[in-house]
Design a protein around this motif. Sequence first.
Motif, PDB file in Angstrom:
ATOM      1  N   ALA A 153       0.852  -1.259  -0.017  1.00 17.90           N
ATOM      2  CA  ALA A 153       0.061   0.062  -0.155  1.00 17.90           C
ATOM      3  C   ALA A 153       0.829   1.343   0.124  1.00 17.90           C
ATOM      4  O   ALA A 153       0.470   2.382  -0.690  1.00 17.90           O
ATOM      5  CB  ALA A 153      -0.937   0.056   1.256  1.00 17.90           C
ATOM      6  N   GLY A 154       1.985   1.257   0.597  1.00 17.64           N
ATOM      7  CA  GLY A 154       2.953   2.278   0.837  1.00 17.64           C
ATOM      8  C   GLY A 154       3.459   2.622  -0.632  1.00 17.64           C
ATOM      9  O   GLY A 154       3.637   3.590  -0.926  1.00 17.64           O
ATOM     10  N   GLY A 211       0.681   4.199  -2.726  1.00 19.92           N
ATOM     11  CA  GLY A 211       0.381   5.424  -2.149  1.00 19.92           C
ATOM     12  C   GLY A 211       1.717   6.228  -2.926  1.00 19.92           C
ATOM     13  O   GLY A 211       1.580   7.551  -3.591  1.00 19.92           O
ATOM     14  N   LEU A 225       1.468   9.149  -5.802  1.00 26.10           N
ATOM     15  CA  LEU A 225       1.967  10.619  -5.255  1.00 26.10           C
ATOM     16  C   LEU A 225       2.920  11.200  -6.294  1.00 26.10           C
ATOM     17  O   LEU A 225       3.020  12.299  -6.851  1.00 26.10           O
ATOM     18  CB  LEU A 225       2.545  10.634  -4.102  1.00 26.10           C
ATOM     19  CG  LEU A 225       2.518  11.890  -3.042  1.00 26.10           C
ATOM     20  CD1 LEU A 225       1.172  12.317  -2.919  1.00 26.10           C
ATOM     21  CD2 LEU A 225       3.245  11.681  -1.817  1.00 26.10           C
ATOM     22  N   TYR A 275       6.746   7.523   6.528  1.00 23.79           N
ATOM     23  CA  TYR A 275       7.268   5.877   5.966  1.00 23.79           C
ATOM     24  C   TYR A 275       7.935   5.465   6.928  1.00 23.79           C
ATOM     25  O   TYR A 275       7.966   4.285   7.645  1.00 23.79           O
ATOM     26  CB  TYR A 275       7.807   5.882   4.584  1.00 23.79           C
ATOM     27  CG  TYR A 275       6.710   5.955   3.392  1.00 23.79           C
ATOM     28  CD1 TYR A 275       5.755   6.905   3.417  1.00 23.79           C
ATOM     29  CD2 TYR A 275       6.558   4.985   2.998  1.00 23.79           C
ATOM     30  CE1 TYR A 275       5.223   7.021   2.223  1.00 23.79           C
ATOM     31  CE2 TYR A 275       5.782   4.760   1.884  1.00 23.79           C
ATOM     32  CZ  TYR A 275       4.846   5.834   1.543  1.00 23.79           C
ATOM     33  OH  TYR A 275       3.945   5.744   0.550  1.00 23.79           O
TER      34      TYR A 275
END
Lengths: 460, 351, 249
Positions: free
Chosen positions: A324-325, A328, A332, A373
């Motif tokens: 998911a990171g 994302g 971005l 993060y």
Amino acid sequence: MASNRESARGLPRLINVPGTRLIAALLTALALGYIAWKIGQAPPQALQFAFNGLAVGAVYALLALGFTLVYSTVWFFDLYYGAAAALGAYGVFYLRTDPSLGSRLDINSIPVNVIFGTVVAGVIAWTLHTVLEPRLRARASPTALRTGVALVAIAMGIYTAIVLSYPEHLHLTLSPAVGLATAAVGIVIAQKVAHEAVSTANSTLVALISAVPAAALGAWFGYLLFGTPEAGLYLSWGVSCLLAGCVGLALYRGLYVYMRERARSPLIMLVASLGILLAIAAFIVIVFQSAPRPLPDAFGSTPLNIAGARIKGFNVFAIGVALAGFAGMWFLLKMTSFGRAVRAIGDDEEVSKVVGINTTVIIAVVFFIGAMYAAMAGILTGHDTAVQPRMGLLLLLKGWIASVVGGIGNLYGAIVGGFVLGLVEQFGIWDLAGEWKDAISFVLLILFLSFWPRGLLPRR
Amino acid sequence: MPVNFEGIREFARIAQDPQELVRHARGNIELWANLFVIGWAVAFMLWQGFGFAVIVGTVFAIWAILAVSLNLVVGFTGLLSVGHIGFFGLGAYTMAILTSDPAYEQLRTEAIPTFGWPFFAALPVCIGLAGLTAVLVGVVFNRFRDDIFVLVSFGFAIIAFNVFLNLRSVTRGAFGIHEIARPEIGGWVFDGEVEFLLLALVFLGLVMLVSWFITTSSFGRVLTAIREDEQAIEVFGYRATHFKLAVWVISAMMTGLAGGLFASWTTFIDPNSFILLESVLLVSIVILGGLATIWGSLLGAMAFVLLEEGMRFIPYLPTEYIGQARQVVLGILLVLLMLFRPQGLVGRYRL
Amino acid sequence: MTVDNEALALQTEGISKHFGAVRAVDELSLSIPRQGTTSIVGPNGSGKSTLVNLLSGVLPLDGGMVIIDGVGLRVVHAHETPAHGLTRTFQEVRLFDQITVWDNIMVVLTERSLFPSLIERVRPAKRRKAQEILESVGMWEKQDSLAMELSYGQRKLLEIGRAMAMDVQTYLFDEPFAGLFPQMLERVKDIMKQMRTDGYTIVFVSHNMDIVRELSDRIIVLDSGALLAAGDVEPVLGSAEVIEAYLGA
């Protein structure tokens, strides 16, 4: 100017000896052969090691994602990044320790709350100032603007301190904030959608119209949260990440900006951030003592059974968080104007300034996201094993290695490098003892720097 | 150069006129730093008494040897090494294994090799082993610069720590090694703290002398040129890699000597003395004192040791957190130095 | 043929250098005779600086061979070039910034091998030599200031002085005149003229056509990494293709 940057980050050239590529290929073949042989010997065990590798790899991948984002924007090694991981993990420890694991009461919390309240107030003040100042310059007097910003910032600082003071009631204290945030996000999304559909849409009007359902949604969310004390753990994750991010932003805006103006070399920044890392690590020891502490179990401790190998539910979740990171970050960087600005700054900061990118704001946000993060990676590590003050530096180094392995400055490289590092570490300790895994990762680093200095997936 | 006669003469000339002296002192950070640290040291000795000052003095001497040797690499050659604690530990473990009491070691749980050598026979082995390891490590590390060098030197410190902790058949892991021999010459043992302090100071003097000799020779000039522009100095016919390797090995050998001295002084070592953090502290000492000066390293080591004692003045600070408080202060000092004085207190080279 | 080789200071045979898809120097073969001055000119990005970097071993060759003083080299190691009688200056001045002017000169005069340099102190003969060099570039008074404290022109001069201290046969000067005030420019020109009369081989890169006309005995014109023309100054500069390359670029 690519060569300049390459020399700035001290990446070595490939050794100028004929057999280098051959040796590299041989080493790769040997490593893969060893792993294949091991897998053939004991498939269930191999699966177990692979699961373990993926589990730690998820943390490394998260670290590498944030690290590579920050590094490829400002081109210096920010060691605060390690402290952010420790801060995040200890934030959860601070907010969620259950009494059975050692009470929170022995931590004198007031100074900590005040410190973080101040940091948040500062960050909010700066954010509001930079966002509002250009828009309201014509309508409001500077004094009124400044007073308003200061009042809001102080209120937010006090609110933060209150939230931190009553960790057992996070779901109560945070429900208005979550509700408001939901409403705000709803309005912004409505504006974007309207803008996409009808390019001439009046954004104020759209905002007004969408405010009603958004507010309703936000209120509903807040109400839901109000009645679920179980959400406290996840809220504490969010709060820790945000706080670590705020500290990162504050450090950049309050310190690094001035330092970068006069720094002759990236080493100055490195040493300064080393000082920050030292100070924060010692601060953590003073507040929390140096012994490792467990975090409460997030998903129960019963492992899942897959084809004879076991993996904790939490580790599956960690892999999910890493993916998911990555998603994302990908969105971005590849889909938004923010991402284009980040890339431009990474390519040439001076030119970006000239073409009208507000580099200070963009880089500050990059530091915020990077620290978030790192904090998330620290939290995952804390839940998986334990939190300890020294974890920051080691996590930072792992993130650094993972991004070198994947290719510094490459988004895909970061996630690949993280998982490769995790797998290599785990397969490496098959025949050795587990304590050697840090040594293994550094041997991997030195091999990569010698034979693939630009990583698996080089930037561009 | 450790002794700057011109400077002293200049100072003597200025000192004759009080007003000139005041004018000169204002804004002269180097002078203030020197006066402050030395004054503090003297005040400390008067305050705590001679006995305690001797122990602090020995700690200072060992840190100073480390700082002087690391300054050769960091300050003169421009390679920011965070890995020297590995050589320090190597020297200490070599000394421990070679000189620990065999009779005592046999009684303990896991058998490790013991030799029962005297201190002065083991010390050259400490130095030699550290040098040998440095050759192997240096050949690999020679290709890296700047940030990446910092990263791989971190790696060396961590690998070394892993070895100390996990190679139990040699180092006894976390249990550590006890009963390490104190130095002795012809039956006369350096048992007392004062004798050991004198011995440590003699070694410190030797290390300083070697460093001074190196840095004032042509070799030293080439090192500074490598620090400034490695590629340019190659064009003028120097093999920068050879010079870097040589200074790396020399520095590692001095660090190994400090390790042997340290093991013999404490008579007990375990891996906790050689964690990465210690290495980071060592780098901070070198930067705090001043890059590319030998005197700066002494000053930095002294300030570092005294900082711990100074922490005792802070009210409400429990004694077990003194080390941590020092670390906080050191961290903030590093940030301030990088902002306002990137060459350290008395340094000759801005990072 | 041997006689020809004797007379050549520098020669390249089909050397190439690529940066990604860009061919900075492409299969370039040229020869530079001993003694006198040779200038290398060409439009921006024509590979002049890359050529100098290749000749001095600062950049590794992608292909071809460099022949320095009759010795053919497929790999040019920077640290070996002085032994072949070659030294250079840099386009962006690269002094040793944080050491003194004096040390900047001394550092190229001292012992090259490791162990002798460890015990070497400054000898009177080398001290005299350094003083001579510093005086000839007019920096004797500045000997104790750090190189980073000098003005741009002084840095340029000091760099040339540092190259002169090497005392080799062939000098590569990369843009020695760029960004200099007229007074400094005259000084650099005088130094180069003196070196020409002393019988050294000088190769320099320049954009300034007046100086090129004034100083060079021969000229080499590069375009897109390839040799466009070479030979005596006036005929080459007058030829149609050179004019077109300059005006067309």
